[in-house]
Design an enzyme around this catalytic site. Sequence first.
Site, PDB file in Angstrom:
ATOM      1  N   ARG A 250       0.862  -1.174   0.000  1.00  7.02           N
ATOM      2  CA  ARG A 250       0.000   0.000   0.000  1.00  7.02           C
ATOM      3  C   ARG A 250       0.904   1.230   0.000  1.00  7.02           C
ATOM      4  O   ARG A 250       1.433   1.632   1.024  1.00  7.02           O
ATOM      5  CB  ARG A 250      -0.883  -0.041   1.252  1.00  7.02           C
ATOM      6  CG  ARG A 250      -2.024   0.953   1.251  1.00  7.02           C
ATOM      7  CD  ARG A 250      -2.596   1.095   2.653  1.00  7.02           C
ATOM      8  NE  ARG A 250      -1.724   1.904   3.496  1.00  7.02           N
ATOM      9  CZ  ARG A 250      -1.527   1.692   4.796  1.00  7.02           C
ATOM     10  NH1 ARG A 250      -2.080   0.671   5.405  1.00  7.02           N
ATOM     11  NH2 ARG A 250      -0.728   2.486   5.483  1.00  7.02           N
ATOM     12  N   HIS A 254      -3.688   4.289   4.563  1.00  6.89           N
ATOM     13  CA  HIS A 254      -4.772   3.313   4.681  1.00  6.89           C
ATOM     14  C   HIS A 254      -6.075   3.923   4.187  1.00  6.89           C
ATOM     15  O   HIS A 254      -6.797   3.326   3.383  1.00  6.89           O
ATOM     16  CB  HIS A 254      -4.914   2.869   6.129  1.00  6.89           C
ATOM     17  CG  HIS A 254      -6.082   1.981   6.375  1.00  6.89           C
ATOM     18  ND1 HIS A 254      -6.143   0.685   5.918  1.00  6.89           N
ATOM     19  CD2 HIS A 254      -7.249   2.206   7.026  1.00  6.89           C
ATOM     20  CE1 HIS A 254      -7.289   0.147   6.280  1.00  6.89           C
ATOM     21  NE2 HIS A 254      -7.990   1.046   6.949  1.00  6.89           N
ATOM     22  N   TYR A 263       4.275   5.543  11.157  1.00  8.52           N
ATOM     23  CA  TYR A 263       4.599   4.153  11.509  1.00  8.52           C
ATOM     24  C   TYR A 263       5.464   3.410  10.489  1.00  8.52           C
ATOM     25  O   TYR A 263       5.797   2.248  10.707  1.00  8.52           O
ATOM     26  CB  TYR A 263       3.320   3.357  11.781  1.00  8.52           C
ATOM     27  CG  TYR A 263       2.286   3.397  10.660  1.00  8.52           C
ATOM     28  CD1 TYR A 263       2.399   2.575   9.546  1.00  8.52           C
ATOM     29  CD2 TYR A 263       1.186   4.251  10.735  1.00  8.52           C
ATOM     30  CE1 TYR A 263       1.447   2.599   8.539  1.00  8.52           C
ATOM     31  CE2 TYR A 263       0.227   4.284   9.735  1.00  8.52           C
ATOM     32  CZ  TYR A 263       0.361   3.461   8.641  1.00  8.52           C
ATOM     33  OH  TYR A 263      -0.572   3.486   7.640  1.00  8.52           O
TER      34      TYR A 263
END
Length: 356
Positions: A250, A254, A263
């Site tokens: 990805r 998200h 992160y």
Amino acid sequence: MSIPCVQLLTPEGVRVEHPEYKFEADAGELRDLYRDLVVVRRVDGEGIALQRQGELGLWPSLLGQEAAQVGSARAARATDYVFPSYREHGVAWCRGVDPLALMEVFRGVSHGSWNPDERNFHLYTLVIGSQTLHATGYAMGVAKDGADMAVMAYFGDGATSQGDVSEAFNFAAVSDAPVVFFCQNNQWAISESNEKQTRVPLHQRAQGFGFPGIRVDGNDVLACLAVTRAALERARRGEGPTLIEAYTYRMGAHTTSDDPTRYRDSAEVALWEARDPILRLRTHLEAEGLADEAFFAAVDAEAEAAGRRVREKVRTMPDPDRSLMFRHTYAGAHALVDEERDEFTAYQASFAVEGS
């Protein structure tokens, strides 16, 4: 990728062979796949921009996952039935669903503005993993009917931690349901990495339930098409389910409410940008002399037109009648709902400007 996976087109755009999975295509089919990838990415990018500008409430981007979606979707027949999650914009495109119908959902104009049975493409499912059970039940039904079709369910790596997915695997296995479980392992369940989700490759979970699992290079549109086509044919022959793990990445957030820089590091993103599924196919087309600059320019123009159309139409979508939220609370009339609707209607009318 240290774990073996099916690959037919390397990141450098070189065509390779696989002993089990074959893919024979003419230049026209390869160009069509490239067109799908480019248009889907452009529409997806417009979804991000529209959300940032307040036109959509949310948008879950598929950036980096185009090959997994387009390849698998193009492997399915029109008569097969597809159950998506909420990020399958590329699958929707291949099933003939207007991108505007997707935008309506994320704008709050409708709960799902396409008829699932017209395209054999179910409505988006935001409850993580539940669509795998829906797909399994549907597949069990069509098997009892003796229908010549297969069912496919899409979900992400994070969904494999949900109980619904394990239950779907078990029901599908014991009933030999004609269903293909297509997991897009983009390596991040929001901010949780694969290492926090599983200790073994996800496709190996199928072994515990008694059916095959296969890992495919999710950035290789040809491999995704070939592997999914074989799994769907197996399902139609009555040989039961298959789990496909499309190992991809990805490249964006998200959803538009997420900040992935909190992160994961930029080096990881850069590594996967070099494996871009669109660049990979374009490099192959150029190296083999299967497409020229005029073709690429025409595709870019088509994609830009698709994005412009989406922008113009979304910004002029009429707001829905808010009282419609009461219409389908129950199948029939209900005194309390009618009372609440009337109170809401009166409340709304109290804001009307006199003489307007």
